[in-house]
Design a protein around this motif. Structure first.
Motif, PDB file in Angstrom:
ATOM      1  N   ARG A   1       7.924  -2.953   5.467  1.00  0.00           N
ATOM      2  CA  ARG A   1       6.951  -3.988   5.111  1.00  0.00           C
ATOM      3  C   ARG A   1       6.254  -4.532   6.357  1.00  0.00           C
ATOM      4  O   ARG A   1       5.023  -4.715   6.363  1.00  0.00           O
ATOM      5  CB  ARG A   1       7.645  -5.125   4.341  1.00  0.00           C
ATOM      6  N   ALA A   2       7.006  -4.785   7.420  1.00  0.00           N
ATOM      7  CA  ALA A   2       6.412  -5.339   8.645  1.00  0.00           C
ATOM      8  C   ALA A   2       5.413  -4.364   9.260  1.00  0.00           C
ATOM      9  O   ALA A   2       4.307  -4.752   9.661  1.00  0.00           O
ATOM     10  CB  ALA A   2       7.516  -5.688   9.650  1.00  0.00           C
ATOM     11  N   LEU A   3       5.779  -3.089   9.312  1.00  0.00           N
ATOM     12  CA  LEU A   3       4.867  -2.082   9.864  1.00  0.00           C
ATOM     13  C   LEU A   3       3.657  -1.887   8.962  1.00  0.00           C
ATOM     14  O   LEU A   3       2.528  -1.712   9.440  1.00  0.00           O
ATOM     15  CB  LEU A   3       5.596  -0.742  10.048  1.00  0.00           C
ATOM     16  N   GLU A   4       3.906  -1.918   7.649  1.00  0.00           N
ATOM     17  CA  GLU A   4       2.823  -1.778   6.673  1.00  0.00           C
ATOM     18  C   GLU A   4       1.781  -2.878   6.890  1.00  0.00           C
ATOM     19  O   GLU A   4       0.569  -2.604   6.943  1.00  0.00           O
ATOM     20  CB  GLU A   4       3.401  -1.870   5.259  1.00  0.00           C
ATOM     21  N   VAL A   5       2.251  -4.127   7.014  1.00  0.00           N
ATOM     22  CA  VAL A   5       1.336  -5.254   7.221  1.00  0.00           C
ATOM     23  C   VAL A   5       0.541  -5.071   8.515  1.00  0.00           C
ATOM     24  O   VAL A   5      -0.676  -5.293   8.546  1.00  0.00           O
ATOM     25  CB  VAL A   5       2.117  -6.591   7.235  1.00  0.00           C
TER      26      VAL A   5
ATOM     27  N   ASP B   1       0.867  -1.184   0.000  1.00  0.00           N
ATOM     28  CA  ASP B   1       0.000   0.000   0.000  1.00  0.00           C
ATOM     29  C   ASP B   1       0.904   1.235   0.000  1.00  0.00           C
ATOM     30  O   ASP B   1       1.557   1.537   0.997  1.00  0.00           O
ATOM     31  CB  ASP B   1      -0.908  -0.016   1.236  1.00  0.00           C
ATOM     32  N   TYR B   2       0.927   1.936  -1.144  1.00  0.00           N
ATOM     33  CA  TYR B   2       1.860   3.038  -1.328  1.00  0.00           C
ATOM     34  C   TYR B   2       1.664   4.140  -0.291  1.00  0.00           C
ATOM     35  O   TYR B   2       2.619   4.705   0.238  1.00  0.00           O
ATOM     36  CB  TYR B   2       1.725   3.592  -2.749  1.00  0.00           C
ATOM     37  N   ALA B   3       0.403   4.450   0.029  1.00  0.00           N
ATOM     38  CA  ALA B   3       0.109   5.537   0.979  1.00  0.00           C
ATOM     39  C   ALA B   3       0.645   5.196   2.364  1.00  0.00           C
ATOM     40  O   ALA B   3       1.255   6.045   3.039  1.00  0.00           O
ATOM     41  CB  ALA B   3      -1.398   5.798   1.035  1.00  0.00           C
ATOM     42  N   VAL B   4       0.443   3.957   2.793  1.00  0.00           N
ATOM     43  CA  VAL B   4       0.927   3.524   4.117  1.00  0.00           C
ATOM     44  C   VAL B   4       2.454   3.542   4.146  1.00  0.00           C
ATOM     45  O   VAL B   4       3.066   4.014   5.109  1.00  0.00           O
ATOM     46  CB  VAL B   4       0.386   2.117   4.466  1.00  0.00           C
ATOM     47  N   ARG B   5       3.067   3.057   3.069  1.00  0.00           N
ATOM     48  CA  ARG B   5       4.545   3.057   2.997  1.00  0.00           C
ATOM     49  C   ARG B   5       5.103   4.482   3.074  1.00  0.00           C
ATOM     50  O   ARG B   5       6.094   4.741   3.756  1.00  0.00           O
ATOM     51  CB  ARG B   5       5.003   2.397   1.701  1.00  0.00           C
ATOM     52  N   ALA B   6       4.452   5.381   2.328  1.00  0.00           N
ATOM     53  CA  ALA B   6       4.910   6.774   2.303  1.00  0.00           C
ATOM     54  C   ALA B   6       4.829   7.391   3.700  1.00  0.00           C
ATOM     55  O   ALA B   6       5.722   8.138   4.122  1.00  0.00           O
ATOM     56  CB  ALA B   6       4.074   7.581   1.305  1.00  0.00           C
ATOM     57  N   GLU B   7       3.770   7.033   4.435  1.00  0.00           N
ATOM     58  CA  GLU B   7       3.587   7.541   5.803  1.00  0.00           C
ATOM     59  C   GLU B   7       4.709   7.037   6.719  1.00  0.00           C
ATOM     60  O   GLU B   7       5.278   7.798   7.508  1.00  0.00           O
ATOM     61  CB  GLU B   7       2.215   7.039   6.297  1.00  0.00           C
ATOM     62  N   ILE B   8       5.047   5.760   6.576  1.00  0.00           N
ATOM     63  CA  ILE B   8       6.123   5.175   7.407  1.00  0.00           C
ATOM     64  C   ILE B   8       7.464   5.813   7.046  1.00  0.00           C
ATOM     65  O   ILE B   8       8.260   6.172   7.927  1.00  0.00           O
ATOM     66  CB  ILE B   8       6.181   3.639   7.215  1.00  0.00           C
ATOM     67  N   GLU B   9       7.714   5.982   5.743  1.00  0.00           N
ATOM     68  CA  GLU B   9       8.983   6.588   5.308  1.00  0.00           C
ATOM     69  C   GLU B   9       9.086   8.043   5.760  1.00  0.00           C
ATOM     70  O   GLU B   9      10.166   8.508   6.122  1.00  0.00           O
ATOM     71  CB  GLU B   9       9.111   6.477   3.788  1.00  0.00           C
ATOM     72  N   ALA B  10       7.958   8.741   5.746  1.00  0.00           N
ATOM     73  CA  ALA B  10       7.955  10.144   6.195  1.00  0.00           C
ATOM     74  C   ALA B  10       8.335  10.228   7.678  1.00  0.00           C
ATOM     75  O   ALA B  10       9.086  11.122   8.084  1.00  0.00           O
ATOM     76  CB  ALA B  10       6.576  10.765   5.965  1.00  0.00           C
ATOM     77  N   LYS B  11       7.834   9.281   8.455  1.00  0.00           N
ATOM     78  CA  LYS B  11       8.199   9.250   9.888  1.00  0.00           C
ATOM     79  C   LYS B  11       9.689   8.990  10.040  1.00  0.00           C
ATOM     80  O   LYS B  11      10.363   9.607  10.869  1.00  0.00           O
ATOM     81  CB  LYS B  11       7.383   8.179  10.620  1.00  0.00           C
ATOM     82  N   GLY B  12      10.214   8.075   9.216  1.00  0.00           N
ATOM     83  CA  GLY B  12      11.640   7.783   9.257  1.00  0.00           C
ATOM     84  C   GLY B  12      12.486   9.004   8.945  1.00  0.00           C
ATOM     85  O   GLY B  12      13.519   9.239   9.586  1.00  0.00           O
ATOM     86  N   GLU B  13      12.033   9.778   7.958  1.00  0.00           N
ATOM     87  CA  GLU B  13      12.779  10.985   7.568  1.00  0.00           C
ATOM     88  C   GLU B  13      12.705  12.061   8.652  1.00  0.00           C
ATOM     89  O   GLU B  13      13.687  12.749   8.929  1.00  0.00           O
ATOM     90  CB  GLU B  13      12.223  11.544   6.247  1.00  0.00           C
ATOM     91  N   SER B  14      11.527  12.221   9.262  1.00  0.00           N
ATOM     92  CA  SER B  14      11.339  13.327  10.218  1.00  0.00           C
ATOM     93  C   SER B  14      11.801  12.984  11.634  1.00  0.00           C
ATOM     94  O   SER B  14      12.392  13.817  12.326  1.00  0.00           O
ATOM     95  CB  SER B  14       9.871  13.766  10.249  1.00  0.00           C
ATOM     96  N   GLU B  15      11.538  11.746  12.065  1.00  0.00           N
ATOM     97  CA  GLU B  15      11.850  11.380  13.453  1.00  0.00           C
ATOM     98  C   GLU B  15      13.065  10.467  13.584  1.00  0.00           C
ATOM     99  O   GLU B  15      13.543  10.220  14.688  1.00  0.00           O
ATOM    100  CB  GLU B  15      10.636  10.685  14.096  1.00  0.00           C
ATOM    101  N   GLY B  16      13.534   9.951  12.443  1.00  0.00           N
ATOM    102  CA  GLY B  16      14.669   9.034  12.460  1.00  0.00           C
ATOM    103  C   GLY B  16      14.189   7.584  12.434  1.00  0.00           C
ATOM    104  O   GLY B  16      13.101   7.262  12.942  1.00  0.00           O
ATOM    105  N   TRP B  17      15.018   6.714  11.842  1.00  0.00           N
ATOM    106  CA  TRP B  17      14.618   5.311  11.684  1.00  0.00           C
ATOM    107  C   TRP B  17      14.624   4.551  12.999  1.00  0.00           C
ATOM    108  O   TRP B  17      13.979   3.514  13.133  1.00  0.00           O
ATOM    109  CB  TRP B  17      15.498   4.635  10.633  1.00  0.00           C
TER     110      TRP B  17
END
Length: 314
Positions: free
Chosen positions: A166-170, A122-138
């Protein structure tokens, strides 16, 4: 196994010579080619993906090339569905399929079957997780995963970004940890076909030279210009799967930067080279993992592969 029809899987890291080898085989027998490459599915992405040229494709037709736009997503599940349909069609016409490429996840999905109860990407969910990684750190994203799926947290490192995503997305899509869903999957699925698995694994040093040479040629024949045209034609986002292909993200970042000096260009080319070497390293790791579970013939040089495959399938 005797009543199952043959499928040749030809795997190897980027720039190892797989495509040339598959084309030579195609000339020798009653074969058809299926691309197993997550980057070649995208239209208008030709130079940076080392896609066979139009002339090469006319001589050696490949299925599953140029099937979606760079804005779309193509999953392993879609690959298995498409490849299985093509394989069955080829067998019905008396042809032997050669599957050639370096996307090991696709090969794994074909060989082992997919988790039927795992959701599609799910592209939208992935983008949300990646955005958190960019803003708050992995580390923050990894901490979230450990909270909802402690077992996945034990298995992954904070550097395993794609697996964490992928794990968080699922979990976000199903409310169930991916480790629980995977544990519920049937094990030891029977092969659908009689697979002949071949791995082309040249010496690392030799492969690094080939990668460097290939990238030099790509820049010379207009890779950067290809990315410029892509950016004009499509509303691209660096988180799109197409732009995660090695070279494209680095080129896109360079073209979006106001400083496009020669120094910055060299830095960008160096980053693309490093990313391509890292890709090859991951492909070697995937291959070794697959070789632990499945029967393989491994070639350490193109010459050895040509000789043996000619004898086996000539």
């Amino acid at each position: 196994m005797s009543n199952q029809l043959p499928v040749i899987n030809l795997m190897g890291p980027t720039a190892s010579g797989k495509t040339a080898l598959a084309c030579q085989l195609y000339e020798q027998g009653n074969f058809e080619l299926i691309s197993v490459d997550s980057a070649l599915v995208f239209k208008d992405m030709d130079i940076g993906t080392a896609k066979p040229t139009k002339e090469e494709q006319a001589l050696y037709p490949h299925h599953l090339i140029d099937i979606i736009s760079p804005l779309e997503v193509y999953s392993a599940a879609q690959f298995v569905e498409d490849a299985s349909r093509l394989i069955d069609d080829m067998h019905s016409r008396g042809k032997t399929p050669i599957l050639v490429g370096g996307t090991m996840l696709y090969f794994k999905a074909l060989l082992e079957g997919l988790s039927s109860n795992l959701p599609s990407a799910d592209y939208a969910v992935r983008a949300e997780i990646e955005a958190k990684g960019e803003s708050e750190g992995w580390e923050a994203v990894y901490a979230e995963l450990c909270q909802v799926d402690p077992l996945a947290g034990q298995r992954f490192n904070v550097s395993d970004k794609q697996r964490i995503i992928r794990a968080l997305e699922v979990f976000k899509l199903t409310g169930v940890p991916i480790t629980k869903l995977q544990a519920e999957q049937p094990k030891n699925l029977p092969y659908a076909y009689n697979f002949h698995n071949y791995a082309l694994m040249p010496d690392r040093l030799e492969l690094h030279k080939r990668i460097e040479k290939r990238l030099e040629i790509m820049w010379d024949i207009g890779f950067l210009n290809e990315v410029k045209i892509l950016m004009k034609k499509y509303d691209l986002d660096e988180n799109l799967p197409s732009m995660r292909s090695v070279g494209y993200r680095q080129a896109m970042e360079f073209l979006q930067n106001s400083d496009q000096s020669d120094i910055k260009r060299v830095e960008m080319e160096d980053r693309a080279l490093f990313a391509t070497r890292q890709l090859a390293k991951r492909q070697y790791t995937w291959l070794r993992s697959l070789q632990e579970k499945h029967k393989f013939t491994t070639f350490f040089s193109i010459e050895q592969a040509q000789e043996d495959l000619r004898n086996c399938h000539g």
